[in-house]
Design an enzyme around this catalytic site. Structure first.
Site, PDB file in Angstrom:
ATOM      1  N   LYS A  22       0.851  -1.210   0.000  1.00  0.00           N
ATOM      2  CA  LYS A  22       0.000   0.000   0.000  1.00  0.00           C
ATOM      3  C   LYS A  22       0.875   1.243   0.000  1.00  0.00           C
ATOM      4  O   LYS A  22       0.646   2.181  -0.770  1.00  0.00           O
ATOM      5  CB  LYS A  22      -0.888   0.002   1.227  1.00  0.00           C
ATOM      6  CG  LYS A  22      -1.571   1.326   1.523  1.00  0.00           C
ATOM      7  CD  LYS A  22      -2.495   1.299   2.719  1.00  0.00           C
ATOM      8  CE  LYS A  22      -1.791   1.490   4.031  1.00  0.00           C
ATOM      9  NZ  LYS A  22      -1.420   2.889   4.345  1.00  0.00           N
ATOM     10  N   ASN A  23       1.909   1.247   0.839  1.00  0.00           N
ATOM     11  CA  ASN A  23       2.702   2.474   1.012  1.00  0.00           C
ATOM     12  C   ASN A  23       3.739   2.683  -0.076  1.00  0.00           C
ATOM     13  O   ASN A  23       4.481   3.666  -0.039  1.00  0.00           O
ATOM     14  CB  ASN A  23       3.325   2.494   2.407  1.00  0.00           C
ATOM     15  CG  ASN A  23       2.243   2.629   3.474  1.00  0.00           C
ATOM     16  OD1 ASN A  23       1.089   2.935   3.173  1.00  0.00           O
ATOM     17  ND2 ASN A  23       2.612   2.349   4.710  1.00  0.00           N
ATOM     18  N   CYS A 116      -5.066  12.134  12.013  1.00  0.00           N
ATOM     19  CA  CYS A 116      -5.887  10.916  11.899  1.00  0.00           C
ATOM     20  C   CYS A 116      -5.874  10.250  13.267  1.00  0.00           C
ATOM     21  O   CYS A 116      -5.412  10.816  14.247  1.00  0.00           O
ATOM     22  CB  CYS A 116      -5.311  10.000  10.820  1.00  0.00           C
ATOM     23  SG  CYS A 116      -3.802   9.203  11.349  1.00  0.00           S
ATOM     24  N   ARG A 121      -0.130  14.186  12.714  1.00  0.00           N
ATOM     25  CA  ARG A 121       0.385  14.031  11.336  1.00  0.00           C
ATOM     26  C   ARG A 121       0.705  15.406  10.713  1.00  0.00           C
ATOM     27  O   ARG A 121       0.168  15.786   9.692  1.00  0.00           O
ATOM     28  CB  ARG A 121      -0.607  13.269  10.465  1.00  0.00           C
ATOM     29  CG  ARG A 121      -1.150  11.996  11.050  1.00  0.00           C
ATOM     30  CD  ARG A 121      -0.121  10.922  11.326  1.00  0.00           C
ATOM     31  NE  ARG A 121       0.453  10.324  10.154  1.00  0.00           N
ATOM     32  CZ  ARG A 121      -0.068   9.296   9.493  1.00  0.00           C
ATOM     33  NH1 ARG A 121      -1.218   8.810   9.883  1.00  0.00           N
ATOM     34  NH2 ARG A 121       0.532   8.784   8.454  1.00  0.00           N
ATOM     35  N   ASP A 305       4.297   0.440  12.056  1.00  0.00           N
ATOM     36  CA  ASP A 305       3.089  -0.170  11.490  1.00  0.00           C
ATOM     37  C   ASP A 305       2.928  -1.631  11.909  1.00  0.00           C
ATOM     38  O   ASP A 305       1.918  -2.245  11.587  1.00  0.00           O
ATOM     39  CB  ASP A 305       3.109  -0.093   9.954  1.00  0.00           C
ATOM     40  CG  ASP A 305       3.015   1.337   9.485  1.00  0.00           C
ATOM     41  OD1 ASP A 305       3.249   1.576   8.283  1.00  0.00           O
ATOM     42  OD2 ASP A 305       2.743   2.216  10.311  1.00  0.00           O
ATOM     43  N   ARG A 397      -8.595  -0.702   4.655  1.00  0.00           N
ATOM     44  CA  ARG A 397      -7.702   0.301   4.034  1.00  0.00           C
ATOM     45  C   ARG A 397      -6.376  -0.332   3.639  1.00  0.00           C
ATOM     46  O   ARG A 397      -5.699   0.144   2.721  1.00  0.00           O
ATOM     47  CB  ARG A 397      -7.431   1.451   5.013  1.00  0.00           C
ATOM     48  CG  ARG A 397      -8.562   2.426   5.218  1.00  0.00           C
ATOM     49  CD  ARG A 397      -8.108   3.602   6.078  1.00  0.00           C
ATOM     50  NE  ARG A 397      -6.833   4.093   5.599  1.00  0.00           N
ATOM     51  CZ  ARG A 397      -5.853   4.523   6.410  1.00  0.00           C
ATOM     52  NH1 ARG A 397      -6.010   4.528   7.721  1.00  0.00           N
ATOM     53  NH2 ARG A 397      -4.706   4.955   5.913  1.00  0.00           N
TER      54      ARG A 397
END
Ligand code: EPZ
Length: 417
Positions: A22-23, A116, A121, A305, A397
């Protein structure tokens, strides 16, 4: 409300291949704006965040086509320079489109992305770097209005190795006049993937993966094809599931060099790991060992993460463990849900003390953020009885096909509408 329902107690065993990262996808999709040509990107996971980034490209006027795991972006038709506020607020990592839009059009208007679930952030390092290159950025009424008559390469010292700030500056520098050097750059593997995409398209970027990245500005980029690297966090998540359940898992299509810190910590918790370049076998112990100290750090340190997932592992560890979350200020939200399942966790700011218990018990819990949600799925896999997880949109997500993957490995998990 959609929720996952898990009956715990099943040992996981089997073989899986790992989705695209994803990143890595998100910055590469942002970068596809720069060329004004066609980019064909493969190994794209089916995720909410990827859909959001594609929606943002469509809203700017790009032509995108998604088929299976391939996205084609024709950015020649982009005719807007303002990103829709609701999309940016929904997916704050869209902020890295700023650098790409400045590189292509010399202007962009974007809503302030805001924080978030896991923290404020801030984007001060993004803005500081872009301003050093000659961007004029007005911040007012919750918007960032950016213009430049031409970005100029320069030496940028990042106060912190921010992944997003490094990516934003890299993208802005690709067509800037002269050379840009980013010092104290983030070293995450996703930066290397972005560098490879950019160089495939004719950019001149070197050093990604190190703390010093150099970008020599070029006139324009060409069409290109690119395949996204495997997702190291998804790999680590399923590895943790195998260790938690005392199972045995074979992972294909991974890059073991990207998960060395995760392998080291899972071994400390008692796992046996056989790894080669792009596959790995992991065997869990009967009961995980406690980990004396785990600190999350910028790559190649242990990834933030993966913190929530390891916290779940340590809730049944044989002893007391300490986690120090050094990256984000509010990333222990899964702890309050794990307490409902019988975990023994105390938190003191960015430090969590986890005293291992014999077993967790199933409960109704709520996902509060992406990786915290994944940690609750892991807890449900081992908890006695049934666990129901709501707000699973957080989990979707970042995890493609989680139910099918875990079911094929022997878990009793279903989606209830
Ligand atoms: C990326 O976020 C990832 N997201 C995050 O993954 C990941 O947790 C994070 O990097 C750290 O590895 C994507 O790549 C889309 P940072 P990013 O800028 O770029 C501070 C997931 O679960 N900071 O490296 O936002 C910031 O407050 C997500 O997949 C500033 O102070 O992370 C934080 O404390 C969650 N000013 C630290 O740096 C800035 O201008 C790390 O942030 C920017 C960041």
């Amino acid at each position: 409300m959609e929720r996952y329902v898990i009956n715990g107690g099943h040992r996981l065993a089997g073989e899986i291949s790992i989705q695209g990262a994803k990143n890595a996808v998100l910055p590469v999709l942002a970068a596809s704006v720069i060329s004004g040509k066609i980019s064909t990107i493969t190994n794209i996971p089916n995720l909410r965040d990827v859909d959001m980034m594609i929606k943002i490209l469509d809203s700017l006027g790009a032509k995108t086509h998604t088929e299976g795991g391939t996205v084609t972006v024709d950015s020649s038709t982009i005719d807007k320079v303002e990103l829709p506020e609701e999309l940016v607020r929904e997916m704050r990592s869209s902020i890295i489109i700023m650098g790409a839009m400045l590189a292509r059009f010399g202007e962009v208007k974007i809503a302030f992305p805001g924080g978030c679930e896991i923290g404020l952030r801030p984007i001060d390092l993004h803005l500081k770097g872009l301003r050093q290159m000659g961007a004029i950025i007005y911040e007012a009424h919750g918007f960032l209005d950016c213009k430049t008559t031409g970005l100029k390469g320069c030496e940028i010292q990042l106060d912190y190795p921010s992944v997003g700030a490094t990516e934003n500056i890299m993208l802005a520098a690709v067509t800037a006049e002269g050379t840009t050097t980013i010092i104290n750059a983030a070293r995450e593997p996703e930066l290397i993937d972005l560098q490879n995409y950019l160089n495939n398209a004719g950019a001149k970027v070197i050093g990604a993966g190190s703390s010093c990245i150099t970008i020599e500005g070029v006139k324009e980029l060409r069409r290109c094809d690119h395949t996204i690297i495997p997702d190291r966090i998804v790999a680590g998540t399923y590895m943790t599931a195998a260790v938690l359940t005392g199972g045995e898992l074979f992972l294909k299509d991974i890059i073991t060099d990207h998960i060395l810190s995760i392998i080291a910590k899972l071994k400390e918790a008692g796992a046996i790991v056989y790894a080669n370049g792009n596959s790995l076998k992991i065997i869990g112990p009967n009961r995980p060992s406690a980990i004396e100290m785990l600190q999350t750090l910028p790559y190649p340190g242990f990834p933030t993460d993966m913190q929530a997932q390891i916290m779940t592992l340590l809730t049944i560890g044989n002893g007391t463990s300490i986690i120090n979350e050094t990256i984000f200020e509010n990333r222990f939200k899964q702890a309050e849900e794990l307490l409902r399942m019988g975990a023994n966790i105390k938190t003191f700011g960015k430090v969590a003390v986890i005293k291992g218990v014999k077993e967790l018990t199933g409960a109704k819990v709520s996902a509060k953020d992406l990786r915290g949600g994944a940690s609750l799925v892991l807890a449900g896999l081992i908890a006695k009885g049934t666990t129901e997880i709501c707000n699973i949109y957080h989990i979707n997500r970042g995890y493609d096909n989680m139910i099918e993957i875990l079911t094929n490995l022997g878990a009793d998990i279903r989606l209830e509408k």
